[in-house]
Scaffold this motif. Structure first.
Motif, PDB file in Angstrom:
ATOM      1  N   THR A   1       0.838  -1.196   0.000  1.00  0.00           N
ATOM      2  CA  THR A   1       0.000   0.000   0.000  1.00  0.00           C
ATOM      3  C   THR A   1       0.876   1.250   0.000  1.00  0.00           C
ATOM      4  N   ARG A   2       1.889   1.257   0.845  1.00  0.00           N
ATOM      5  CA  ARG A   2       2.790   2.421   0.910  1.00  0.00           C
ATOM      6  C   ARG A   2       3.472   2.655  -0.435  1.00  0.00           C
ATOM      7  N   LEU A   3       3.919   1.589  -1.089  1.00  0.00           N
ATOM      8  CA  LEU A   3       4.572   1.739  -2.391  1.00  0.00           C
ATOM      9  C   LEU A   3       3.602   2.277  -3.441  1.00  0.00           C
ATOM     10  N   LYS A   4       2.365   1.818  -3.396  1.00  0.00           N
ATOM     11  CA  LYS A   4       1.351   2.293  -4.333  1.00  0.00           C
ATOM     12  C   LYS A   4       1.068   3.780  -4.097  1.00  0.00           C
ATOM     13  N   VAL A   5       0.988   4.178  -2.839  1.00  0.00           N
ATOM     14  CA  VAL A   5       0.769   5.592  -2.506  1.00  0.00           C
ATOM     15  C   VAL A   5       1.990   6.418  -2.929  1.00  0.00           C
ATOM     16  N   PHE A   6       3.195   5.903  -2.675  1.00  0.00           N
ATOM     17  CA  PHE A   6       4.413   6.602  -3.109  1.00  0.00           C
ATOM     18  C   PHE A   6       4.390   6.841  -4.613  1.00  0.00           C
ATOM     19  N   ALA A   7       4.072   5.802  -5.379  1.00  0.00           N
ATOM     20  CA  ALA A   7       4.074   5.920  -6.842  1.00  0.00           C
ATOM     21  C   ALA A   7       3.059   6.973  -7.296  1.00  0.00           C
ATOM     22  N   SER A   8       1.898   6.965  -6.703  1.00  0.00           N
ATOM     23  CA  SER A   8       0.875   7.940  -7.066  1.00  0.00           C
ATOM     24  C   SER A   8       1.291   9.347  -6.666  1.00  0.00           C
ATOM     25  N   ALA A   9       1.835   9.484  -5.476  1.00  0.00           N
ATOM     26  CA  ALA A   9       2.253  10.807  -4.992  1.00  0.00           C
ATOM     27  C   ALA A   9       3.368  11.383  -5.859  1.00  0.00           C
ATOM     28  N   ILE A  10       4.358  10.579  -6.187  1.00  0.00           N
ATOM     29  CA  ILE A  10       5.485  11.089  -6.971  1.00  0.00           C
ATOM     30  C   ILE A  10       5.029  11.511  -8.361  1.00  0.00           C
ATOM     31  N   GLU A  11       4.125  10.743  -8.959  1.00  0.00           N
ATOM     32  CA  GLU A  11       3.598  11.105 -10.280  1.00  0.00           C
ATOM     33  C   GLU A  11       2.839  12.425 -10.229  1.00  0.00           C
ATOM     34  N   LEU A  12       1.963  12.557  -9.251  1.00  0.00           N
ATOM     35  CA  LEU A  12       1.167  13.780  -9.137  1.00  0.00           C
ATOM     36  C   LEU A  12       2.035  14.992  -8.818  1.00  0.00           C
ATOM     37  N   ILE A  13       2.975  14.840  -7.911  1.00  0.00           N
ATOM     38  CA  ILE A  13       3.843  15.961  -7.559  1.00  0.00           C
ATOM     39  C   ILE A  13       4.703  16.357  -8.754  1.00  0.00           C
ATOM     40  N   ALA A  14       5.158  15.386  -9.517  1.00  0.00           N
ATOM     41  CA  ALA A  14       5.938  15.688 -10.730  1.00  0.00           C
ATOM     42  C   ALA A  14       5.071  16.413 -11.760  1.00  0.00           C
ATOM     43  N   GLU A  15       3.807  16.046 -11.844  1.00  0.00           N
ATOM     44  CA  GLU A  15       2.900  16.647 -12.834  1.00  0.00           C
ATOM     45  C   GLU A  15       2.458  18.050 -12.458  1.00  0.00           C
ATOM     46  N   GLN A  16       2.130  18.257 -11.173  1.00  0.00           N
ATOM     47  CA  GLN A  16       1.485  19.524 -10.819  1.00  0.00           C
ATOM     48  C   GLN A  16       2.142  20.268  -9.660  1.00  0.00           C
ATOM     49  N   GLY A  17       3.196  19.709  -9.096  1.00  0.00           N
ATOM     50  CA  GLY A  17       3.873  20.375  -7.988  1.00  0.00           C
ATOM     51  C   GLY A  17       3.336  19.925  -6.641  1.00  0.00           C
ATOM     52  N   TYR A  18       4.157  20.106  -5.629  1.00  0.00           N
ATOM     53  CA  TYR A  18       3.801  19.673  -4.276  1.00  0.00           C
ATOM     54  C   TYR A  18       2.579  20.438  -3.762  1.00  0.00           C
ATOM     55  N   ALA A  19       2.598  21.760  -3.895  1.00  0.00           N
ATOM     56  CA  ALA A  19       1.530  22.583  -3.319  1.00  0.00           C
ATOM     57  C   ALA A  19       0.166  22.240  -3.914  1.00  0.00           C
ATOM     58  N   ALA A  20       0.114  21.942  -5.202  1.00  0.00           N
ATOM     59  CA  ALA A  20      -1.161  21.671  -5.864  1.00  0.00           C
ATOM     60  C   ALA A  20      -1.642  20.230  -5.678  1.00  0.00           C
ATOM     61  N   THR A  21      -0.784  19.369  -5.187  1.00  0.00           N
ATOM     62  CA  THR A  21      -1.151  17.963  -5.014  1.00  0.00           C
ATOM     63  C   THR A  21      -1.853  17.772  -3.681  1.00  0.00           C
ATOM     64  N   THR A  22      -3.039  17.172  -3.736  1.00  0.00           N
ATOM     65  CA  THR A  22      -3.814  16.941  -2.523  1.00  0.00           C
ATOM     66  C   THR A  22      -3.765  15.468  -2.119  1.00  0.00           C
ATOM     67  N   VAL A  23      -4.031  15.223  -0.865  1.00  0.00           N
ATOM     68  CA  VAL A  23      -4.127  13.844  -0.376  1.00  0.00           C
ATOM     69  C   VAL A  23      -5.278  13.132  -1.067  1.00  0.00           C
TER      70      VAL A  23
ATOM     71  N   ALA B   1      -6.299  13.558  -4.132  1.00  0.00           N
ATOM     72  CA  ALA B   1      -5.844  13.166  -5.472  1.00  0.00           C
ATOM     73  C   ALA B   1      -4.877  11.984  -5.399  1.00  0.00           C
ATOM     74  N   ILE B   2      -4.012  11.989  -4.406  1.00  0.00           N
ATOM     75  CA  ILE B   2      -3.069  10.875  -4.233  1.00  0.00           C
ATOM     76  C   ILE B   2      -3.831   9.591  -3.955  1.00  0.00           C
ATOM     77  N   ALA B   3      -4.770   9.658  -3.032  1.00  0.00           N
ATOM     78  CA  ALA B   3      -5.565   8.476  -2.677  1.00  0.00           C
ATOM     79  C   ALA B   3      -6.347   7.963  -3.885  1.00  0.00           C
ATOM     80  N   GLU B   4      -6.947   8.881  -4.633  1.00  0.00           N
ATOM     81  CA  GLU B   4      -7.725   8.478  -5.806  1.00  0.00           C
ATOM     82  C   GLU B   4      -6.833   7.774  -6.825  1.00  0.00           C
ATOM     83  N   ARG B   5      -5.672   8.372  -7.113  1.00  0.00           N
ATOM     84  CA  ARG B   5      -4.783   7.754  -8.106  1.00  0.00           C
ATOM     85  C   ARG B   5      -4.276   6.402  -7.607  1.00  0.00           C
ATOM     86  N   ALA B   6      -4.016   6.282  -6.318  1.00  0.00           N
ATOM     87  CA  ALA B   6      -3.514   5.028  -5.751  1.00  0.00           C
ATOM     88  C   ALA B   6      -4.609   3.973  -5.620  1.00  0.00           C
TER      89      ALA B   6
END
Length: 188
Positions: free
Chosen positions: A6-28, A30-35
């Motif tokens: 689960t942690r790895l899946k969340v990491f993968a989703s978070a890194i993709e979203l942060i790379a796409e839109q930046g840390y500030a614009a990335t929400t939990v 959105a991370i949960a949904e993508r994961a």
């Protein structure tokens, strides 16, 4: 799914979203949904968005350090340096989103502990090989090892991102050869 999975899946989703839109614009959310997990699962595993990002950086820096250390093989220190450069290019080929996050987000004041870990661990691989090259007389004795390690790491990071974004057809081996030519042409 196990907690580590689960942690790895969340990491993968978070890194993709942060790379796409930046840390500030990335929400939990959105991370949960993508994961494909509940928002509560993210909070259960990490506590907060900041803690998630800190854990993500720690995990990713560890993987990068392992990859660079494993790549550091060769008969001479310069051979090992060349191999570490190639190892970093290959790592960022596989983990391009992490490369973009490093370049864009890592240097904020809030992440100074992660920057210190990056310097100590991943850049430490470069520094170790450079120290060996100085000791072996392969490069000049008055080389500022820390600056050189940072410069090489940054050069490879930037080139890896540029290659993926603008020249994905360019073989890594060609990019590696160019970088090695630069390093061997007296820049050290």
């Amino acid at each position: 799914m196990s907690r580590p999975e689960t942690r790895l899946k969340v990491f993968a989703s978070a890194i993709e979203l942060i790379a796409e839109q930046g840390y500030a614009a990335t929400t939990v959310d959105a991370i949960a949904e993508r994961a494909g997990v509940a928002k509560g699962t993210v909070f259960y595993n990490f506590g907060s968005k900041e803690a998630l990002f800190a854990a993500l950086l720690e995990h990713s820096i560890g993987k990068l350090t392992e990859a660079l250390s494993a790549a550091a093989v060769g008969d001479t220190a310069l051979d090992r340096l060349d191999a570490v450069v190639l190892g970093q290019l290959r790592f960022f080929e596989e983990y391009g989103a992490f490369a973009r996050v490093l370049l864009a987000e890592m240097w904020r004041t809030a992440w100074q502990e992660a920057v210190a870990r990056l310097r100590e661990q991943a850049l430490g691989v470069y520094a170790g090989v450079l120290k060996e090259a100085v000791a072996d007389g392969q490069i000049r004795k008055n080389l500022d090892i820390d600056t050189a390690a940072t410069a090489i790491f940054g050069m490879v990071l930037t080139v890896a991102i540029e290659r993926r974004a603008l020249h994905p057809e360019r073989p890594i081996e060609q990019v590696h050869a160019t970088l090695i030519d630069l390093l061997h042409q007296g820049s050290l």
